[in-house]
Motif scaffolding. Sequence first.
Motif, PDB file in Angstrom:
ATOM      1  N   VAL B 223      30.684  32.385  40.893  1.00 37.36           N
ATOM      2  CA  VAL B 223      29.827  31.207  40.597  1.00 37.36           C
ATOM      3  C   VAL B 223      30.483  29.946  41.159  1.00 37.36           C
ATOM      4  N   LYS B 224      29.651  28.907  41.306  1.00 36.60           N
ATOM      5  CA  LYS B 224      30.178  27.657  41.873  1.00 36.60           C
ATOM      6  C   LYS B 224      30.797  26.771  40.804  1.00 36.60           C
ATOM      7  N   ALA B 225      30.204  26.831  39.581  1.00 42.08           N
ATOM      8  CA  ALA B 225      30.727  25.997  38.488  1.00 42.08           C
ATOM      9  C   ALA B 225      30.733  26.784  37.188  1.00 42.08           C
ATOM     10  N   SER B 236      38.550  30.567  42.402  1.00 43.71           N
ATOM     11  CA  SER B 236      38.735  31.224  43.701  1.00 43.71           C
ATOM     12  C   SER B 236      38.592  30.156  44.781  1.00 43.71           C
ATOM     13  N   LEU B 237      38.645  30.533  46.053  1.00 42.33           N
ATOM     14  CA  LEU B 237      38.593  29.546  47.137  1.00 42.33           C
ATOM     15  C   LEU B 237      37.291  28.737  47.136  1.00 42.33           C
ATOM     16  N   SER B 238      36.184  29.437  46.858  1.00 40.97           N
ATOM     17  CA  SER B 238      34.911  28.718  46.932  1.00 40.97           C
ATOM     18  C   SER B 238      34.161  28.750  45.605  1.00 40.97           C
ATOM     19  N   GLY B 239      34.852  28.606  44.517  1.00 46.87           N
ATOM     20  CA  GLY B 239      34.205  28.588  43.207  1.00 46.87           C
ATOM     21  C   GLY B 239      35.020  29.335  42.176  1.00 46.87           C
ATOM     22  N   TYR B 240      34.324  30.203  41.424  1.00 44.35           N
ATOM     23  CA  TYR B 240      35.003  30.944  40.354  1.00 44.35           C
ATOM     24  C   TYR B 240      34.516  32.392  40.319  1.00 44.35           C
ATOM     25  N   TYR B 241      35.447  33.295  39.964  1.00 43.14           N
ATOM     26  CA  TYR B 241      35.026  34.641  39.616  1.00 43.14           C
ATOM     27  C   TYR B 241      34.810  34.616  38.108  1.00 43.14           C
ATOM     28  N   ALA B 242      33.646  35.028  37.675  1.00 49.00           N
ATOM     29  CA  ALA B 242      33.322  34.849  36.256  1.00 49.00           C
ATOM     30  C   ALA B 242      32.836  36.145  35.609  1.00 49.00           C
ATOM     31  N   VAL B 243      33.081  36.217  34.312  1.00 51.49           N
ATOM     32  CA  VAL B 243      32.542  37.307  33.492  1.00 51.49           C
ATOM     33  C   VAL B 243      31.589  36.663  32.499  1.00 51.49           C
ATOM     34  N   MET B 244      30.396  37.162  32.425  1.00 48.85           N
ATOM     35  CA  MET B 244      29.430  36.590  31.481  1.00 48.85           C
ATOM     36  C   MET B 244      28.556  37.690  30.888  1.00 48.85           C
ATOM     37  N   PRO B 245      27.905  37.410  29.788  1.00 46.26           N
ATOM     38  CA  PRO B 245      27.029  38.428  29.192  1.00 46.26           C
ATOM     39  C   PRO B 245      25.897  38.790  30.147  1.00 46.26           C
ATOM     40  N   ASN B 246      25.531  40.050  30.146  1.00 42.61           N
ATOM     41  CA  ASN B 246      24.492  40.528  31.063  1.00 42.61           C
ATOM     42  C   ASN B 246      23.130  40.463  30.364  1.00 42.61           C
ATOM     43  N   TYR B 247      22.638  39.240  30.191  1.00 44.37           N
ATOM     44  CA  TYR B 247      21.377  39.047  29.451  1.00 44.37           C
ATOM     45  C   TYR B 247      20.178  39.631  30.197  1.00 44.37           C
ATOM     46  N   HIS B 248      20.230  39.605  31.527  1.00 45.23           N
ATOM     47  CA  HIS B 248      19.029  39.996  32.294  1.00 45.23           C
ATOM     48  C   HIS B 248      19.160  41.362  32.957  1.00 45.23           C
TER      49      HIS B 248
END
Lengths: 269, 275
Positions: B223-225, B236-248
């Motif tokens: 993700v970017k933000a 990361s270099l161009s944003g973030y590696y993220a873990v989030m709930p898989n709502y969809h």
Amino acid sequence: MSNLFNLNRFGLLVKRQWMDFGKIYLGTVIVLAGIIFAFYSYFTPSSTDHNIFDHEGNLDMRFRYGLFLILGFLFISITSSTYFTNLGQKSRVMHELMIPASTFEKFIVSIFYTVMVTVLGYLLVFYLIDLGFVKYLNANLNTFKSAETLKTPIKAVDCLFDQVISDKKYLKYCSAFFAFPFLITSIFLLGSIYFNRFHYIKTAVSVIIFTYAVGYLIYKTCDLLTRNMTQINIHFNEKNVLLWIFLVSATITVALWFITYIRLKEKEA
Amino acid sequence: MIKVNNLHFGYGKNQPLFKNISFQLDAGHIYGLLGKNGAGKSSLLKNLAGLVYAQQGTLDVFGFDPAKRQPAMLEQICFIPEEFYLPAVKIDAYVKANAPFYKKFNHDYFTNLIQEFDIPVSQKLINMSYGQKKKVIIAFALATQAKLIIMDEPTNGLDIPSKAQFRKIMASALTDECCIIISTHQVRDLDNLIDSVIMLDENDIALQASVDEITEKLTFKKVKAVDDSIIYAEPSLSGYYAVMPNYHQEESKLDLELLFNAILTEKTKFKPYFN
């Protein structure tokens, strides 16, 4: 298939252990044979020298007793103290413990190698070298000269083991000490599983300290119990004393084997 | 297949490594056992194999108590430790001495694996490189066809092509009757290999879930933000590696390293998803 003892697994374990123990054992046997041969070559009477005979005309071969006892002690103790060294090494202990054989089978194989193979191996090597030299001596007996004038004719030399078996007195004393070689192997086998490093030295030091401590305790206890008492002389029956020597040494041997088994069972990686 | 109930274990009375942990492992799975240094990965594996003894609790390994180390159980377990020793003999002699203990040992399969790993059979084991030795014991372990294969840091010492080979071989070795547990620090080596994850942290199991369950409940994205929906993120270099709930119900690839760091940092935030 029994989870305690299975003859097939036992056989497989004997074969597998030979891969590790066998090499050390064979190497030690070769060194041992070399040492025995060297001692015999140096101390065996030579027909070119003036030799010592006893009053019955026997050549002086007394060096064999000391050599047999000292080398025997060193060989069986060193070999036994290497048996479980694998269990003290981090890289090997897991593999050894995970071999699909019961603790009892692993223990019986250790007894097989340290008692049967080591003790019998030593007796066999010593016997063969002794026999070779005895045959050589007897073949050249008439060429031997004595340092003094002999009153009886020169007698043929007996093998060390023949002397023990054919002489009732020897046999009686040797029977009393029959369990001693097994006692020595049991002490050093336990040491090899009890200590992770420097098994031989640590076992030897422990035995010395233990023997001194027990000896001191017995002396002090006897001293306290007999203080202010009159000294009388009791004549022990020699037969009973020899029997007790055998029974006590055999009992300690079995007890040490049992402790080794428990130690092997409780061994963790 | 393996049931652990209220396991309490430590190397000293006042230094517990596990406090009342319970879990179950089933056949037909490759489990990845993850944890920080000293979290107790190797100790847990040793407990399962009966190499150390639990202070409290019960362990049931296909009906056996591992502490008894019965041959019937040991012939169903193959343990590849991180530190190992191979004797100064050739492969043939090693197999001849050790394989007969395993009733189901498959000699043809072993030969195939040795060829696939490109091991020089004429060389003595002791003269082989660490990586080659490791391949020999991996091949041996798989050829035993044991029900439980335990591997402690199996990819240590393997070069990059060998790691790929290892993953391929492990994936093909899994059967419905077999359970494989792989403990490692190098989580990337387990990518696309394991189907279940066990994470150890602070004397407990921080996470036990299948890869499907994890990707069903969580999504791994770049993700970017960072916003409130994100449970954990790493720059990361161009944003973030993220873990989030898989709502969809989005499909995403499990990033084991990210999950590992996320669970260790935000353990409490993940608890509701996997209880």
